[in-house]
Design an enzyme around this catalytic site. Structure first.
Site, PDB file in Angstrom:
ATOM      1  N   PHE B 119     -25.471 -26.252   6.360  1.00 14.96           N
ATOM      2  CA  PHE B 119     -24.664 -25.742   5.256  1.00 14.96           C
ATOM      3  C   PHE B 119     -23.642 -24.757   5.813  1.00 14.96           C
ATOM      4  CE2 PHE B 119     -24.749 -25.498   0.550  1.00 14.96           C
ATOM      5  CZ  PHE B 119     -25.359 -26.709   0.288  1.00 14.96           C
ATOM      6  N   GLN B 240     -16.993 -15.987  -6.470  1.00 15.98           N
ATOM      7  CA  GLN B 240     -16.875 -17.116  -5.555  1.00 15.98           C
ATOM      8  C   GLN B 240     -16.213 -18.303  -6.235  1.00 15.98           C
ATOM      9  OE1 GLN B 240     -20.503 -19.391  -3.782  1.00 15.98           O
ATOM     10  NE2 GLN B 240     -19.491 -18.260  -2.153  1.00 15.98           N
ATOM     11  N   HIS B 242     -15.920 -22.018  -5.671  1.00 17.46           N
ATOM     12  CA  HIS B 242     -16.527 -23.073  -4.859  1.00 17.46           C
ATOM     13  C   HIS B 242     -15.440 -24.062  -4.481  1.00 17.46           C
ATOM     14  CE1 HIS B 242     -19.109 -26.299  -3.508  1.00 17.46           C
ATOM     15  NE2 HIS B 242     -20.156 -25.513  -3.599  1.00 17.46           N
ATOM     16  N   LEU B 252     -19.622 -29.302 -10.495  1.00 16.78           N
ATOM     17  CA  LEU B 252     -19.858 -28.987  -9.086  1.00 16.78           C
ATOM     18  C   LEU B 252     -20.158 -30.219  -8.231  1.00 16.78           C
ATOM     19  CD1 LEU B 252     -20.447 -26.779  -6.888  1.00 16.78           C
ATOM     20  CD2 LEU B 252     -22.816 -26.873  -7.639  1.00 16.78           C
ATOM     21  N   GLU B 255     -21.894 -28.466  -1.634  1.00 15.29           N
ATOM     22  CA  GLU B 255     -21.526 -28.295  -0.228  1.00 15.29           C
ATOM     23  C   GLU B 255     -22.388 -29.195   0.669  1.00 15.29           C
ATOM     24  OE1 GLU B 255     -20.900 -24.124   0.638  1.00 15.29           O
ATOM     25  OE2 GLU B 255     -21.792 -24.382   2.616  1.00 15.29           O
ATOM     26  N   ARG B 286     -17.430 -20.294   2.117  1.00 21.47           N
ATOM     27  CA  ARG B 286     -16.748 -20.852   0.944  1.00 21.47           C
ATOM     28  C   ARG B 286     -15.410 -20.176   0.653  1.00 21.47           C
ATOM     29  NH1 ARG B 286     -21.989 -21.783  -3.051  1.00 21.47           N
ATOM     30  NH2 ARG B 286     -22.728 -23.634  -1.946  1.00 21.47           N
ATOM     31  N   HIS B 353     -17.377 -20.208  -9.546  1.00 22.54           N
ATOM     32  CA  HIS B 353     -18.741 -20.701  -9.354  1.00 22.54           C
ATOM     33  C   HIS B 353     -19.814 -19.626  -9.438  1.00 22.54           C
ATOM     34  CE1 HIS B 353     -21.895 -23.278  -7.850  1.00 22.54           C
ATOM     35  NE2 HIS B 353     -22.065 -22.570  -6.754  1.00 22.54           N
ATOM     36  N   ARG B 398     -20.847 -14.972  -1.086  1.00 23.38           N
ATOM     37  CA  ARG B 398     -22.199 -15.506  -0.902  1.00 23.38           C
ATOM     38  C   ARG B 398     -22.166 -16.775  -0.058  1.00 23.38           C
ATOM     39  NH1 ARG B 398     -24.966 -19.540  -3.202  1.00 23.38           N
ATOM     40  NH2 ARG B 398     -23.739 -19.840  -5.082  1.00 23.38           N
TER      41      ARG B 398
END
Lengths: 231, 587
Positions: B119, B240, B242, B252, B255, B286, B353, B398
Site C-alpha cells: 500500500f 485527505q 483520496h 471510492l 488504493e 495519498r 475522503h 493519513r
C-alpha cells in the site's frame, strides 16, 4: 420521469396510498437513489433509509417495479415508467419505504452469527488454507439488506419460525468456516420443520440478491450436512 | 416538557469500528453500556473501507512496528504525535490477530497466514524498499471487519440503540460530561441518557464536500456535539483527498488497485507519477498522488473530452487477480463508471475522503483541552475514538490502511481506559435541571420555523463552497472569501425550515440537525486552513508552498465560540524509541 411511490405516515394517514411524482432528473442522477433524493428536495416528507450509496451498507432495500433491490445500485435508465416503489414486502411498515426489520434481525441473531472456537487462541493467527477460506466466498459478503428474505414466500408466511434465506446464508458462513467448532450445535439449532426446512427452493432469494449471492445453494449445503450426519 | 431519563455506566455514540471495538471491551467486562447509532451497526461507514489494515505481521516481506512507525510519522508530514504513533504501531499485530480470532475472514496466503498486500507510503527499513503490510479481506476489508465486530458484540450481549441520533452533550458547570441527549428517530422522542462515561465515536464529516467518498451519514455529529459544548477541534484544516474516486460519482476505488499493480495515466498515456515520486511512483502517499493528479489536469493533461480526469489502469493485471483480490472494485467500476476494469481503465479524480483532524484526545482516548494546567487537561467523563477523534496518529496526512488500525487500537484502548476510570468514579453525578434545554430548544426552533430555507438548499451551497474554496490546492484569497461565505452559510443552517412535521421516522428533521453539525465542521476547517500559512501534508497552500517547521510544527485548536484559534505543540517524543525529527519528505 414518473414515479409512483407508496406513502404512509401513521402520524397522519389512516391508510397507505400511492403518490405520483413527475420529476426532471439531472444528468448526474444515474441511480434510483439519486432520483429519490431529487424528489426529496421537493417533498422532504418522503422517507427512506440510505447511507453509503454504493451498495455495501444495505440500507436502501425496497421493492422496485415488483422486484426487491438496492436503490443506490439500480440504474434509473432501465426502469419502466411509472417506476413503482414500495417498501420491502412482508415486514411491518414504519413509514413510507421504511420497514420494521426487527423480525429479520431476530432471525439473524438466532443462528448465533459469530465464530465459536473454544480452544485458547494462539499467539498469532489461526491458520486457514486459501481453499478453506474460499469456502466463505459468496457467503460472507452479505450486507443484511433483507431483499432476499422479504422476497421469500416461506418467510412471508412464517417470519417468526422460518429463519429465512439471509440468516441461513450466514448460518452456512459459520458452518463452512474451518475455524468454527460448533457444527453439531449449529445443525441442532436448525433441525426443525420450520427453521431450515421451510425452504422449498423457490429461489426468489437468488433471483433478487443485489450482491449476486446464492442463499439457496448455501441452504442446500446445510441440508446436505443434516443428511450426512444422520446416515 | 419532561423528558425520559435513562441511566447507563457508559454511553457510546456511534457503532462503527471504534465504537463497536470499545463496546466489546466494555460488554465483555460486564459494564452496562448503551451504543447509539443513527443506522443499524453494520451500515456504519467502516463497512465501506476496502484495502486493508496495516500491521507489521511480516507474512510476505520482513517487517517490524518501528518501520511502520517511521512511515506513519513521515506520512503525517511530522505533525503526528509520536507517542501515539508508537503506541498504535506496536499494538497493530495484536489487534489484527485478535480480530482474526474473532472470526474475521481475512484472505490467506498459501501457508495459511493472513494475506498482506503493498500500500502507499509503506516501506521497509525506514524509507527503503516497498513494504507489504496491509492485511486484507479481498477489497472488502471494512465490511468483513465491521460485521465481525458486530457479531462479536451480539455474542457479548451489547445493548444497541439503533436509529438513535446523539444531539448534545450534557455537562455540569465545571465541564464534566454527565451524559447525552438523543433522538429516537422512529418515534421522534428525545431522551436524556445519563452515563459515567460518554464515548464519541461518530466517524468523519466528509459530507462537507460536494465530491466525497463518504456515506450520507458522515456529518460530523460528534464534532458538532463537542464544539457546541466548548470543546475545541484539532487540525481541522487537514482533509485527505483520496486519489481515486470514480469520476462523476465520487465512489471510492481502493488504493489496493495500485497495491496490486495498477497505475495512473494522463491523456498522453504517460505514467506521470514517475515524475512526481520517482521511487514509490503510484504508491506515494495519498496527498502526493492527489496533488500530482490535480496538477496534470490543471496543466491540460487530463483525460476525456473536458480533460478533467485521470485514468486508473489495471487491465494489464491477470483477470484472476482482479476477480479474486479486487472483486468489489470491479463491481463498482461496472456500476458507477460503466467500464469493466478487466478490459478498460477506470476514470478517477481526487475525492474528499478522510478527516485527519477531530476532537483532541490523548492516546487513552480521553478528550484533552487547554485549561488551567496546560494544553492537554482531561475532560472528565468524555472520550473520543476513530475518525471523529484527533489523537493525533495521522497528523497532516493519513496513510492508507492506518484508519482501520486506528479504530481497532484506540477503540480497544479507550474501552480499557473507561473501565479503569469507572472504578474511580463509582457514582453518577446529578444532572443539572437545565441539562436538556439546549437540545429541546434546537428541536422546538426547527418545528416552529417559518419562511426558512430548505435543508437541501443550504446544504448544497455549503458543499459547493467547501469544494471550491478548500480543495487539494488552497489559495489565500479563496480561503479568506471562504471563511466569510461559510460563516454566513452556518448562520443560514440555524434557520432552515422543514415541511415534514411528523413524529415518526422524520428524516427531514434528522437532516436539518445534521446540517448544523456539518456547518460546525466546515467552519472549523475553513478558519483553520485560512490561518495556517504553510504547506504540510494534505494542506497545500499556493502562497506558502513549503513546510515551515519553525512556525508551524504545531497543532491547531479551533473553538466554535468566537471562532477563535489556539495552538499546541506536537508531541515529538515517542514512548520508548528515538524521535524522528522532521526532514524533507520525498517518495
Amino acid at each position: 420521469m414518473r414515479f409512483s411511490i407508496y406513502r404512509y405516515d401513521p402520524d397522519k394517514d389512516q391508510k397507505p396510498y400511492m403518490q405520483d411524482y413527475d420529476i426532471v432528473l439531472e444528468p448526474t442522477d444515474k441511480m434510483l437513489l439519486d432520483a429519490l433524493i431529487r424528489i426529496k428536495v421537493f417533498d422532504d416528507s418522503l422517507s427512506l433509509r440510505r447511507s453509503c450509496r454504493e451498495g455495501v451498507c444495505g440500507s436502501d432495500g425496497m421493492n422496485i417495479n415488483g422486484r426487491n433491490g438496492l436503490a443506490c445500485i439500480t440504474p434509473v435508465a432501465g426502469l419502466k415508467e411509472p417506476v413503482e416503489l414500495r417498501p420491502l414486502p412482508g415486514l411491518p411498515v414504519i413509514r413510507d419505504l421504511i420497514v420494521d426489520m426487527t423480525q429479520f434481525f431476530k432471525q439473524y441473531h438466532s443462528i448465533k452469527p459469530y465464530l465459536i472456537n473454544n480452544d485458547p487462541p494462539p499467539e498469532t493467527e489461526r491458520l486457514q488454507s486459501p481453499e478453506e477460506r474460499a469456502e466463505l466466498d459468496g457467503v460472507y459478503e452479505c450486507v443484511l439488506c433483507a431483499c432476499c428474505s422479504t422476497a421469500c414466500p416461506s418467510f412471508w408466511w412464517n417470519p417468526d419460525k422460518f429463519v429465512g434465506p439471509a440468516a441461513l446464508l450466514q448460518a452456512y458462513r459459520f458452518l463452512a468456516d474451518s475455524r468454527d467448532q460448533a457444527t453439531a450445535e449449529r445443525l441442532d439449532n436448525l433441525e426443525d420443520p420450520y427453521r431450515l426446512f421451510r425452504c422449498h427452493s423457490i429461489m426468489n432469494c437468488v433471483d433478487t440478491c443485489p450482491k449476486g449471492l446464492n442463499p439457496t445453494k448455501a441452504i442446500n449445503k446445510i441440508k446436505g450436512m443434516m443428511v450426512k450426519r444422520t446416515v | 416538557m419532561t423528558i425520559t431519563k435513562r441511566k447507563f455506566d457508559v454511553v457510546i455514540v456511534g457503532a462503527g469500528g471504534s465504537g463497536m471495538r470499545a463496546a466489546l471491551q466494555l460488554s465483555e467486562a460486564g459494564v452496562k453500556v448503551a451504543v447509539l447509532s443513527k443506522v443499524f451497526p453494520t451500515r456504519s461507514h467502516t463497512v465501506a473501507a476496502q484495502g486493508g489494515i496495516a500491521a507489521s505481521l511480516g507474512n510476505v516481506t520482513e517487517d517490524n512496528w518501528h518501520w511502520h512507525m517511521y512511515d506513519t510519522v513521515k506520512g503525517s508530514d511530522y505533525l503526528g504525535d509520536q507517542d501515539a504513533i508508537e503506541f498504535m504501531c506496536r499494538q497493530a499485530n495484536e489487534v489484527v490477530y485478535e480480530l482474526e480470532h474473532f472470526g474475521m475472514p481475512f484472505d490467506r496466503l498459501e501457508n495459511g497466514k493472513i494475506y498482506q498486500r503493498p500500500f502507499g507510503g509503506q516501506s521497509q527499513n525506514f524509507g527503503g524498499a516497498q513494504a507489504t503490510r496491509s492485511c486484507a479481506a479481498a477489497d472488502r476489508t471494512g465490511h468483513a471487519l465491521l460485521h465481525t465486530l458486530y457479531q462479536r458484540n451480539v455474542r457479548a450481549n451489547t445493548q444497541f440503540f439503533n436509529e438513535w441520533m446523539g444531539l448534545d452533550l450534557i455537562h455540569d458547570e465545571q465541564g464534566d460530561v454527565l451524559g447525552v441527549t438523543a433522538l429516537e428517530i422512529e418515534t421522534g422522542e428525545v431522551v436524556a441518557l445519563q452515563a459515567r462515561a460518554v464515548l464519541l465515536a461518530t466517524g468523519g464529516g466528509g459530507r462537507v464536500f460536494q465530491a466525497s467518498t463518504n456515506a450520507f451519514i458522515n456529518t460530523g455529529d460528534g464534532l458538532g456535539m463537542a464544539a457546541r459544548s466548548g470543546i475545541p477541534l484539532e487540525d481541522m484544516e487537514f482533509w485527505q483527498f483520496h486519489p481515486t474516486g470514480v469520476y462523476g460519482a465520487g465512489v471510492l476505488i481502493s488504493e489496493a488497485v495500485r497495491g496490486e499493480g495498477g497505475y495512473l495515466l494522463n491523456k498522453d498515456g504517460e505514467r506521470f507519477m514517475e515524475r512526481y515520486a520517482p521511487n514509490a511512483r503510484d504508491l506515494a502517499s495519498r496527498d502526493v498522488v492527489s496533488r500530482a493528479m490535480t496538477t496534470e489536469i490543471k496543466e491540460g493533461r487530463g483525460c476525456g473530452i473536458n480533460a478533467d480526469h485521470i485514468l486508473l489502469k489495471l487491465n494489464h493485471l491477470d483477470a484472476n487477480v482482479i476477480n479474486m483480490r479486487l472483486p468489489g472494485i470491479r463491481e463498482i467500476a461496472i456500476k458507477f463508471a460503466q467500464v469493466d476494469p478487466i478490459n478498460e481503465p477506470i476514470p478517477v479524480v481526487p475525492t474528499a475522503h478522510y478527516m485527519m483532524g477531530g476532537i483532541p484526545t490523548n492516546l487513552h482516548g480521553q478528550v484533552v483541552v487547554p485549561y488551567k494546567t496546560g494544553p492537554e487537561e482531561v475532560v472528565q467523563g468524555l472520550y473520543a475514538a476513530g475518525e471523529c477523534a484527533c489523537v493525533s496518529v495521522h497528523g497532516a496526512n493519513r496513510l492508507g490502511t492506518n484508519s482501520l488500525l486506528d479504530i481497532l487500537v484506540f477503540g480497544r484502548a479507550v474501552g480499557s481506559q473507561i473501565i479503569e476510570d469507572l472504578r474511580n468514579n463509582p457514582h453518577h453525578k446529578p444532572f443539572p435541571t437545565s441539562s436538556t434545554d439546549k437540545s429541546l430548544a434546537r428541536l422546538a426552533r426547527l418545528d416552529s420555523q417559518k419562511d426558512g430555507e430548505s435543508v437541501a438548499q443550504v446544504g448544497d451551497v455549503l458543499r459547493k463552497t467547501m469544494q471550491a474554496h478548500c480543495g487539494v490546492f488552497r489559495f489565500a484569497d479563496m480561503l479568506k472569501e471562504g471563511v466569510t461565505k461559510i460563516s454566513k452559510i452556518a448562520e443560514r443552517a440555524e434557520h432552515t425550515e422543514i415541511r415534514d412535521k411528523s413524529r415518526v421516522f422524520n428524516t427531514a428533521r434528522v437532516e436539518a440537525l445534521e446540517l448544523t453539525n456539518l456547518a460546525e465542521v466546515a467552519l472549523a476547517t475553513m478558519v483553520s486552513a485560512e490561518a495556517r500559512n504553510e504547506s504540510r501534508g494534505a494542506h497545500a497552500r499556493d502562497d506558502f508552498s513549503i513546510r515551515d517547521d519553525n512556525k508551524w510544527l504545531k497543532h491547531t485548536l479551533y473553538f466554535s465560540e468566537e471562532r477563535r484559534l489556539d495552538y499546541k505543540p506536537v508531541r515529538l517524543k515517542p514512548l520508548t524509541v528515538e524521535s524522528f525529527s522532521p526532514k524533507a519528505r520525498t517518495y
